[in-house]
Design a protein around this motif. Structure first.
Motif, mmCIF file in Angstrom:
data_model
loop_
_atom_site.group_PDB
_atom_site.id
_atom_site.type_symbol
_atom_site.label_atom_id
_atom_site.label_comp_id
_atom_site.label_asym_id
_atom_site.label_seq_id
_atom_site.Cartn_x
_atom_site.Cartn_y
_atom_site.Cartn_z
ATOM 1 N N UNK A 1 1.728 -4.024 1.477
ATOM 2 C CA UNK A 1 0.911 -4.713 0.462
ATOM 3 C C UNK A 1 1.812 -5.297 -0.644
ATOM 4 N N UNK A 2 2.801 -4.508 -1.095
ATOM 5 C CA UNK A 2 3.720 -4.951 -2.152
ATOM 6 C C UNK A 2 4.573 -6.128 -1.672
ATOM 7 N N UNK A 3 5.052 -6.029 -0.438
ATOM 8 C CA UNK A 3 5.800 -7.138 0.173
ATOM 9 C C UNK A 3 4.947 -8.402 0.160
ATOM 10 N N UNK A 4 3.661 -8.234 0.494
ATOM 11 C CA UNK A 4 2.733 -9.367 0.492
ATOM 12 C C UNK A 4 2.599 -9.981 -0.891
ATOM 13 N N UNK A 5 2.512 -9.144 -1.931
ATOM 14 C CA UNK A 5 2.373 -9.658 -3.301
ATOM 15 C C UNK A 5 3.576 -10.549 -3.644
ATOM 16 N N UNK A 6 4.774 -10.094 -3.265
ATOM 17 C CA UNK A 6 5.987 -10.878 -3.538
ATOM 18 C C UNK A 6 5.921 -12.224 -2.810
ATOM 19 N N UNK A 7 5.598 -12.169 -1.522
ATOM 20 C CA UNK A 7 5.585 -13.387 -0.698
ATOM 21 C C UNK A 7 4.549 -14.381 -1.219
ATOM 22 N N UNK A 8 3.359 -13.900 -1.562
ATOM 23 C CA UNK A 8 2.310 -14.798 -2.065
ATOM 24 C C UNK A 8 2.715 -15.402 -3.403
ATOM 25 N N UNK A 9 3.414 -14.623 -4.242
ATOM 26 C CA UNK A 9 3.853 -15.165 -5.523
ATOM 27 C C UNK A 9 4.800 -16.340 -5.304
ATOM 28 N N UNK A 10 5.746 -16.170 -4.369
ATOM 29 C CA UNK A 10 6.698 -17.248 -4.086
ATOM 30 C C UNK A 10 5.947 -18.477 -3.570
ATOM 31 N N UNK A 11 4.895 -18.272 -2.803
ATOM 32 C CA UNK A 11 4.034 -19.354 -2.340
ATOM 33 C C UNK A 11 3.389 -20.073 -3.528
ATOM 34 N N UNK A 12 2.903 -19.303 -4.505
ATOM 35 C CA UNK A 12 2.243 -19.898 -5.672
ATOM 36 C C UNK A 12 3.225 -20.773 -6.466
ATOM 37 N N UNK B 1 1.026 -1.057 -6.914
ATOM 38 C CA UNK B 1 0.492 -2.415 -7.092
ATOM 39 C C UNK B 1 0.600 -2.821 -8.562
ATOM 40 N N UNK B 2 0.259 -1.912 -9.468
ATOM 41 C CA UNK B 2 0.376 -2.185 -10.911
ATOM 42 C C UNK B 2 1.828 -2.505 -11.266
ATOM 43 N N UNK C 1 -1.704 -3.655 8.745
ATOM 44 C CA UNK C 1 -1.169 -2.378 8.257
ATOM 45 C C UNK C 1 -2.305 -1.481 7.774
ATOM 46 N N UNK C 2 -3.310 -2.098 7.106
ATOM 47 C CA UNK C 2 -4.464 -1.316 6.641
ATOM 48 C C UNK C 2 -5.191 -0.661 7.815
ATOM 49 N N UNK C 3 -5.153 -1.327 8.977
ATOM 50 C CA UNK C 3 -5.848 -0.808 10.151
ATOM 51 C C UNK C 3 -4.923 0.005 11.044
ATOM 52 N N UNK C 4 -3.631 0.058 10.660
ATOM 53 C CA UNK C 4 -2.682 0.829 11.453
ATOM 54 C C UNK C 4 -2.366 0.213 12.807
ATOM 55 N N UNK D 1 0.833 2.947 8.507
ATOM 56 C CA UNK D 1 -0.429 3.205 9.195
ATOM 57 C C UNK D 1 -1.547 3.157 8.157
ATOM 58 N N UNK D 2 -2.782 3.363 8.609
ATOM 59 C CA UNK D 2 -3.941 3.202 7.738
ATOM 60 C C UNK D 2 -3.839 4.047 6.463
ATOM 61 N N UNK D 3 -3.181 5.202 6.548
ATOM 62 C CA UNK D 3 -3.069 6.056 5.372
ATOM 63 C C UNK D 3 -1.880 5.719 4.494
ATOM 64 N N UNK D 4 -0.986 4.856 4.994
ATOM 65 C CA UNK D 4 0.229 4.516 4.241
ATOM 66 C C UNK D 4 0.650 3.088 4.562
ATOM 67 N N UNK D 5 0.078 2.122 3.791
ATOM 68 C CA UNK D 5 0.441 0.721 4.016
ATOM 69 C C UNK D 5 0.897 0.062 2.712
ATOM 70 N N UNK D 6 1.001 0.846 1.625
ATOM 71 C CA UNK D 6 1.343 0.313 0.307
ATOM 72 C C UNK D 6 2.552 -0.609 0.296
ATOM 73 N N UNK D 7 3.676 -0.204 0.895
ATOM 74 C CA UNK D 7 4.854 -1.073 0.849
ATOM 75 C C UNK D 7 4.604 -2.455 1.449
#
Lengths: 214, 102
Positions: free
Chosen positions: A190-201, A25-26, A90-93, A182-188
């Motif tokens: 989340x990162x995809x989401x950060x990109x998409x939301x940035x383009x929205x902004x 995320x950083x 993804x957080x909930x699997x 799955x709940x233990x591995x959803x990082x990618x």
């Protein structure tokens, strides 16, 4: 240290999954800081020219279709909602919900791009594309052309980011269908989401700057 | 290291979405009224508010570790520096008399 089970998705340079997620995320935000400066440069250049030619920019802006721009704003914000819901799934699997929400995001992104393509075509027919037989009935055609240079440069760079995002979504849909996240591995996701939301902004700023002048 | 990976209720995302829609309607409505120089101020204020909502809630910065928050703030701080320095140049050019040439 070695006696705990090592998750398959944990890269060896990280201590645990939490540290891996925080690090990615950083890293993504460092990339987005660069993107902020990239679009920021275009925004500043636009501001300087709008300050220099306020009348021409207002006249030129009236040639954009406020309804189409507004519709696309709603579509893109809705796609951000479905993207956020995909991350939550993804957080909930919840595999089916990840795939469904990513597909919705892709569909809404495609609608946005289709409307944008229609607008570009309309501008081409109206001779409002700089360099391609540009002609403008107004008091300052050359200055109005500057507005359209910014319009195509900024919405074009934004649309390019959307196309890249759509390609990434296809990849993530493929992976999610195979149950990679799955709940233990959803990082990618989340990162995809950060990109998409940035383009929205970026669009959240482009919409008033281009469509809502006077 | 952190405990920020908690799942937000679905309702939160829908509330933020509704707020973003409401602000979009506001910015379109205000743009139709002639407020002079205030139009730009309102348009920018609404856009910044929408961006902050997306960043804090959709991008989860609200519950991110301090390092991530610092990076986000730094990104926008550098943008502010760029905007401020560029505008101090262009806005102040007219204050000086035209140079007469060599």
């Amino acid at each position: 240290m070695a006696d705990i089970a090592h998750p398959a998705e944990l890269a060896h340079q990280f201590e645990d999954m939490d540290q891996q997620l925080d690090s990615s995320v950083f890293g993504m935000w460092v990339f987005l800081a660069q993107e902020i400066m990239f679009f920021g440069g275009l925004f500043v250049a636009y501001t300087i020219y709008r300050g220099a030619y306020p009348e021409a920019f207002r006249e030129a802006s009236h040639h954009l279709d406020l309804r189409l721009g507004g519709f696309n704003t709603v579509v893109l914000i809705a796609s951000s909602l479905t993207m956020a819901l995909a991350v939550r799934a993804a957080q909930l699997g919840q595999r089916a919900a990840i795939v469904a929400n990513l597909l919705l995001t892709l569909a809404l992104g495609s609608v946005f791009l289709a409307v944008k393509a229609y607008e570009y075509h309309h501008k081409y027919v109206e001779h409002l594309v700089p360099g391609l037989g540009f002609s403008f009935e107004g008091s300052h055609p050359a200055n109005a052309q500057m507005f359209f240079v910014f319009y195509f440069l900024m919405t074009g760079m934004h649309a390019l980011h959307m196309v890249v995002g759509a390609g990434l979504l296809l990849y993530f849909i493929h992976k999610a269908r195979r149950g990679v996240y799955h709940a233990g591995y959803y990082g990618p996701v989340e990162i995809m989401g950060l990109y998409w939301h940035f383009v929205d902004i970026v669009w959240i700023f482009l919409f008033p700057m281009l469509y809502l002048i006077g | 290291m952190t405990s920020h990976h908690h799942v937000e209720p679905k309702k939160m995302y829908f509330v933020i979405f509704a707020a973003l829609m409401a602000f979009t309607a506001i910015t379109v409505a205000v743009s139709r009224v002639d407020l002079g120089a205030l139009n730009v101020v309102v348009a920018l204020a609404v856009a910044v508010t929408k961006a902050v909502l997306v960043i804090l809630f959709f991008m989860h910065v609200r519950s991110s570790p301090p390092l991530t928050k610092l990076t986000v703030v730094a990104g926008f701080l550098w943008l502010a520096i760029m905007i401020a320095l560029m505008l101090t140049d262009y806005l102040s050019r007219a204050w000086l008399p035209e140079p007469k040439g060599w």
